[in-house]
Design a protein around this motif. Structure first.
Motif, PDB file in Angstrom:
ATOM      1  N   CYS A   5       2.493   5.993  13.145  1.00  0.00           N
ATOM      2  CA  CYS A   5       2.290   5.016  12.076  1.00  0.00           C
ATOM      3  C   CYS A   5       3.618   4.756  11.376  1.00  0.00           C
ATOM      4  O   CYS A   5       4.294   5.701  10.938  1.00  0.00           O
ATOM      5  CB  CYS A   5       1.260   5.549  11.078  1.00  0.00           C
ATOM      6  SG  CYS A   5       0.984   4.449   9.676  1.00  0.00           S
ATOM      7  N   PRO A   6       4.037   3.492  11.246  1.00  0.00           N
ATOM      8  CA  PRO A   6       5.346   3.195  10.664  1.00  0.00           C
ATOM      9  C   PRO A   6       5.379   3.234   9.137  1.00  0.00           C
ATOM     10  O   PRO A   6       6.453   3.115   8.534  1.00  0.00           O
ATOM     11  CB  PRO A   6       5.629   1.785  11.166  1.00  0.00           C
ATOM     12  CG  PRO A   6       4.276   1.173  11.305  1.00  0.00           C
ATOM     13  CD  PRO A   6       3.374   2.284  11.758  1.00  0.00           C
ATOM     14  N   ILE A   7       4.228   3.392   8.495  1.00  0.00           N
ATOM     15  CA  ILE A   7       4.199   3.428   7.033  1.00  0.00           C
ATOM     16  C   ILE A   7       4.769   4.752   6.549  1.00  0.00           C
ATOM     17  O   ILE A   7       4.424   5.823   7.057  1.00  0.00           O
ATOM     18  CB  ILE A   7       2.765   3.228   6.515  1.00  0.00           C
ATOM     19  CG1 ILE A   7       2.271   1.815   6.855  1.00  0.00           C
ATOM     20  CG2 ILE A   7       2.674   3.473   5.014  1.00  0.00           C
ATOM     21  CD1 ILE A   7       0.829   1.554   6.494  1.00  0.00           C
ATOM     22  N   VAL A   8       5.630   4.682   5.564  1.00  0.00           N
ATOM     23  CA  VAL A   8       6.227   5.899   4.998  1.00  0.00           C
ATOM     24  C   VAL A   8       5.223   6.543   4.052  1.00  0.00           C
ATOM     25  O   VAL A   8       4.793   5.911   3.082  1.00  0.00           O
ATOM     26  CB  VAL A   8       7.529   5.575   4.246  1.00  0.00           C
ATOM     27  CG1 VAL A   8       8.110   6.841   3.614  1.00  0.00           C
ATOM     28  CG2 VAL A   8       8.542   4.930   5.185  1.00  0.00           C
ATOM     29  N   PRO A   9       4.826   7.776   4.326  1.00  0.00           N
ATOM     30  CA  PRO A   9       3.848   8.439   3.452  1.00  0.00           C
ATOM     31  C   PRO A   9       4.326   8.479   2.011  1.00  0.00           C
ATOM     32  O   PRO A   9       5.497   8.758   1.723  1.00  0.00           O
ATOM     33  CB  PRO A   9       3.754   9.854   4.040  1.00  0.00           C
ATOM     34  CG  PRO A   9       4.154   9.691   5.474  1.00  0.00           C
ATOM     35  CD  PRO A   9       5.206   8.624   5.463  1.00  0.00           C
ATOM     36  N   GLY A  10       3.417   8.167   1.114  1.00  0.00           N
ATOM     37  CA  GLY A  10       3.737   8.179  -0.306  1.00  0.00           C
ATOM     38  C   GLY A  10       4.262   6.863  -0.833  1.00  0.00           C
ATOM     39  O   GLY A  10       4.252   6.629  -2.035  1.00  0.00           O
ATOM     40  N   GLU A  11       4.700   5.979   0.064  1.00  0.00           N
ATOM     41  CA  GLU A  11       5.215   4.682  -0.361  1.00  0.00           C
ATOM     42  C   GLU A  11       4.169   3.577  -0.257  1.00  0.00           C
ATOM     43  O   GLU A  11       4.214   2.599  -1.003  1.00  0.00           O
ATOM     44  CB  GLU A  11       6.451   4.304   0.462  1.00  0.00           C
ATOM     45  CG  GLU A  11       7.667   5.176   0.195  1.00  0.00           C
ATOM     46  CD  GLU A  11       8.903   4.661   0.903  1.00  0.00           C
ATOM     47  OE1 GLU A  11       8.825   3.571   1.535  1.00  0.00           O
ATOM     48  OE2 GLU A  11       9.938   5.343   0.829  1.00  0.00           O
ATOM     49  N   ASP A  12       3.248   3.716   0.678  1.00  0.00           N
ATOM     50  CA  ASP A  12       2.222   2.695   0.880  1.00  0.00           C
ATOM     51  C   ASP A  12       1.092   3.334   1.661  1.00  0.00           C
ATOM     52  O   ASP A  12       1.182   4.497   2.076  1.00  0.00           O
ATOM     53  CB  ASP A  12       2.802   1.497   1.642  1.00  0.00           C
ATOM     54  CG  ASP A  12       1.992   0.215   1.415  1.00  0.00           C
ATOM     55  OD1 ASP A  12       0.914   0.292   0.794  1.00  0.00           O
ATOM     56  OD2 ASP A  12       2.437  -0.845   1.868  1.00  0.00           O
ATOM     57  N   TRP A  13       0.019   2.588   1.873  1.00  0.00           N
ATOM     58  CA  TRP A  13      -1.068   3.090   2.707  1.00  0.00           C
ATOM     59  C   TRP A  13      -1.757   1.908   3.375  1.00  0.00           C
ATOM     60  O   TRP A  13      -1.698   0.782   2.892  1.00  0.00           O
ATOM     61  CB  TRP A  13      -2.034   3.938   1.891  1.00  0.00           C
ATOM     62  CG  TRP A  13      -2.966   3.210   0.964  1.00  0.00           C
ATOM     63  CD1 TRP A  13      -4.274   2.890   1.204  1.00  0.00           C
ATOM     64  CD2 TRP A  13      -2.691   2.736  -0.362  1.00  0.00           C
ATOM     65  NE1 TRP A  13      -4.829   2.248   0.120  1.00  0.00           N
ATOM     66  CE2 TRP A  13      -3.876   2.140  -0.855  1.00  0.00           C
ATOM     67  CE3 TRP A  13      -1.551   2.757  -1.186  1.00  0.00           C
ATOM     68  CZ2 TRP A  13      -3.954   1.571  -2.120  1.00  0.00           C
ATOM     69  CZ3 TRP A  13      -1.626   2.189  -2.443  1.00  0.00           C
ATOM     70  CH2 TRP A  13      -2.808   1.607  -2.902  1.00  0.00           C
ATOM     71  N   CYS A  14      -2.380   2.188   4.514  1.00  0.00           N
ATOM     72  CA  CYS A  14      -3.054   1.158   5.301  1.00  0.00           C
ATOM     73  C   CYS A  14      -4.547   1.234   5.018  1.00  0.00           C
ATOM     74  O   CYS A  14      -5.171   2.293   5.189  1.00  0.00           O
ATOM     75  CB  CYS A  14      -2.784   1.385   6.788  1.00  0.00           C
ATOM     76  SG  CYS A  14      -3.548   0.151   7.864  1.00  0.00           S
ATOM     77  N   HIS A  15      -5.120   0.116   4.598  1.00  0.00           N
ATOM     78  CA  HIS A  15      -6.555   0.061   4.362  1.00  0.00           C
ATOM     79  C   HIS A  15      -7.021  -1.381   4.454  1.00  0.00           C
ATOM     80  O   HIS A  15      -6.212  -2.315   4.478  1.00  0.00           O
ATOM     81  CB  HIS A  15      -6.914   0.671   3.007  1.00  0.00           C
ATOM     82  CG  HIS A  15      -6.395  -0.089   1.821  1.00  0.00           C
ATOM     83  ND1 HIS A  15      -5.050  -0.252   1.556  1.00  0.00           N
ATOM     84  CD2 HIS A  15      -7.048  -0.746   0.834  1.00  0.00           C
ATOM     85  CE1 HIS A  15      -4.902  -0.957   0.456  1.00  0.00           C
ATOM     86  NE2 HIS A  15      -6.094  -1.278  -0.006  1.00  0.00           N
ATOM     87  N   PHE A  16      -8.334  -1.546   4.505  1.00  0.00           N
ATOM     88  CA  PHE A  16      -8.922  -2.859   4.673  1.00  0.00           C
ATOM     89  C   PHE A  16     -10.133  -2.972   3.752  1.00  0.00           C
ATOM     90  O   PHE A  16     -10.425  -2.054   2.985  1.00  0.00           O
ATOM     91  CB  PHE A  16      -9.300  -3.071   6.144  1.00  0.00           C
ATOM     92  CG  PHE A  16      -8.127  -2.900   7.066  1.00  0.00           C
ATOM     93  CD1 PHE A  16      -7.249  -3.937   7.295  1.00  0.00           C
ATOM     94  CD2 PHE A  16      -7.878  -1.669   7.672  1.00  0.00           C
ATOM     95  CE1 PHE A  16      -6.133  -3.773   8.109  1.00  0.00           C
ATOM     96  CE2 PHE A  16      -6.767  -1.489   8.489  1.00  0.00           C
ATOM     97  CZ  PHE A  16      -5.904  -2.545   8.712  1.00  0.00           C
ATOM     98  N   ALA A  17     -10.840  -4.103   3.806  1.00  0.00           N
ATOM     99  CA  ALA A  17     -11.971  -4.300   2.892  1.00  0.00           C
ATOM    100  C   ALA A  17     -13.058  -5.117   3.561  1.00  0.00           C
ATOM    101  O   ALA A  17     -12.789  -5.983   4.402  1.00  0.00           O
ATOM    102  CB  ALA A  17     -11.506  -4.988   1.609  1.00  0.00           C
ATOM    103  N   ALA A  18     -14.289  -4.824   3.179  1.00  0.00           N
ATOM    104  CA  ALA A  18     -15.453  -5.613   3.600  1.00  0.00           C
ATOM    105  C   ALA A  18     -16.196  -6.030   2.344  1.00  0.00           C
ATOM    106  O   ALA A  18     -16.465  -5.199   1.465  1.00  0.00           O
ATOM    107  CB  ALA A  18     -16.361  -4.793   4.512  1.00  0.00           C
ATOM    108  N   ARG A  19     -16.536  -7.297   2.244  1.00  0.00           N
ATOM    109  CA  ARG A  19     -17.268  -7.806   1.084  1.00  0.00           C
ATOM    110  C   ARG A  19     -18.763  -7.795   1.384  1.00  0.00           C
ATOM    111  O   ARG A  19     -19.197  -8.177   2.458  1.00  0.00           O
ATOM    112  CB  ARG A  19     -16.801  -9.216   0.729  1.00  0.00           C
ATOM    113  CG  ARG A  19     -17.550  -9.843  -0.436  1.00  0.00           C
ATOM    114  CD  ARG A  19     -16.752 -10.974  -1.051  1.00  0.00           C
ATOM    115  NE  ARG A  19     -15.571 -10.453  -1.748  1.00  0.00           N
ATOM    116  CZ  ARG A  19     -14.738 -11.216  -2.468  1.00  0.00           C
ATOM    117  NH1 ARG A  19     -14.952 -12.525  -2.552  1.00  0.00           N
ATOM    118  NH2 ARG A  19     -13.697 -10.680  -3.062  1.00  0.00           N
ATOM    119  N   LEU A  20     -19.538  -7.338   0.407  1.00  0.00           N
ATOM    120  CA  LEU A  20     -20.988  -7.292   0.568  1.00  0.00           C
ATOM    121  C   LEU A  20     -21.664  -7.770  -0.704  1.00  0.00           C
ATOM    122  O   LEU A  20     -21.130  -7.609  -1.805  1.00  0.00           O
ATOM    123  CB  LEU A  20     -21.456  -5.874   0.900  1.00  0.00           C
ATOM    124  CG  LEU A  20     -21.185  -4.787  -0.139  1.00  0.00           C
ATOM    125  CD1 LEU A  20     -22.329  -3.792  -0.191  1.00  0.00           C
ATOM    126  CD2 LEU A  20     -19.892  -4.033   0.212  1.00  0.00           C
TER     127      LEU A  20
END
Length: 323
Positions: free
Chosen positions: A223-238
């Motif tokens: 994973c190319p994201i630097v830990p502590g600097e950002d995070w990968c997440h997504f969203a679902a609307r309900l």
């Protein structure tokens, strides 16, 4: 929006109607406080029928929305993967079974492993009149998430919102156990930095075990994201029903369930060039996309009106889409 199937929505409403709204709201408040305090894994949290019903009313729609979004994305990346069997570990009242059956008509047998007897009872009642046969005929087993037990054996093994309830030291063994006899594994956690870190670690382990990332990543690299600097997440609307709004003391008619996830399988998926990992920034005449690619992160990729079809695609693109 991710809407519960009509048969599940009706069954859930009937179950919730068996309890006073005030009692359900009290249970929701207590359950929310326990999870925020981080002690949900240290002692039983669902101790009554009202607790189980409140949990289902409070969390099942959001869990269904997240799991459905994850599995639908995996299906789009692996059109040749047509699972016939599923084991949902720590499955609660069965949201992941309903989601999987909605995504894959190929499913013929679903099994839910859950430790709370009350959740199994409610899950069975919700599933009793399901339109989809694998949900209606699902097997419910009482048991713990136990890496010393025989590994779950199925084309698809799912674990949603459970890793965070396990002691840190046991998670690698659990991931290894889940993957041992699975054709594909789907892991879902809250879309928080901590939830992402758990998914990041599990993803790396699944790759080490020889599985390929099906979604969300367009690669099997670190994973190319630097830990502590950002995070990968997504969203679902309900959507929220009236009762759902009262239980959550919310005023909006919808909510966004944010989640982090990885799906990995013993097959090569169809990889996109990139995935959009933030809301696109849409300006007059151009769109900026934050992308994760096989070559690493590419923030702020500009797509201008001069690029014609590519620009129109960028204008329609959403957070989480492939690119």
């Amino acid at each position: 929006m991710a809407v519960l199937p009509d048969d599940l929505s009706s069954a859930l409403d009937e179950e919730l109607a068996r309890h006073p709204v005030a009692r359900l709201a009290q249970s929701v408040d207590r359950l929310s406080a326990r999870y925020r305090q981080g002690d949900a894994a240290t002692s039983p949290i669902l101790t009554s029928e009202a607790d189980v019903a409140a949990y289902a009313g409070y969390r099942m729609p959001a869990t269904y929305a997240a799991v459905h979004a994850v599995l639908a994305e995996a299906a789009s990346r692996a059109p040749g993967f047509e699972p016939r069997t599923q084991v949902d570990v720590g499955g609660g009242t069965g949201a992941a079974v309903w989601a999987a059956a909605s995504v894959w008509p190929s499913l013929t047998k679903c099994t839910v492993l859950e430790q709370v007897a009350g959740a199994i009872g409610l899950g069975k009642r919700l599933a009793a009149n399901a339109v989809q046969a694998p949900v209606r005929d699902a097997e419910w087993r009482r048991g713990l998430v136990d890496p010393t037990a025989p590994a779950p054996e199925a084309d698809l093994v799912t674990l949603s919102y459970v890793l965070g309830e396990l002691p840190d030291a046991t998670r690698p063994d659990v991931v290894r156990w889940l993957a041992a006899k699975a054709g594909a594994v789907a892991l879902i956690e809250p879309g928080t930095p901590a939830g992402y870190e758990r998914i990041r670690a599990a993803r790396a382990q699944l790759i080490e075990l020889g599985l390929h990332v099906v979604a969300p990543c367009p690669h099997d690299a670190a994973c190319p994201i630097v830990p502590g600097e950002d995070w990968c997440h997504f969203a679902a609307r309900l959507p929220r029903s009236g009762l759902h709004r009262r239980l959550k003391t919310g005023t909006l008619g919808f909510e966004d369930e944010k989640f982090a996830y990885v799906v990995a399988g013993r097959f090569e998926p169809e990889r996109p060039d990139a995935r959009i990992i933030r809301h696109p920034k849409k300006h007059k005449g151009w769109v900026a996309l934050d992308l994760c690619t096989a070559d690493g992160l590419k923030p702020g990729v500009a797509v201008s009106k001069k690029q014609g079809p590519r620009y129109r695609a960028a204008r329609d693109a959403e957070w989480g889409d492939v690119w």
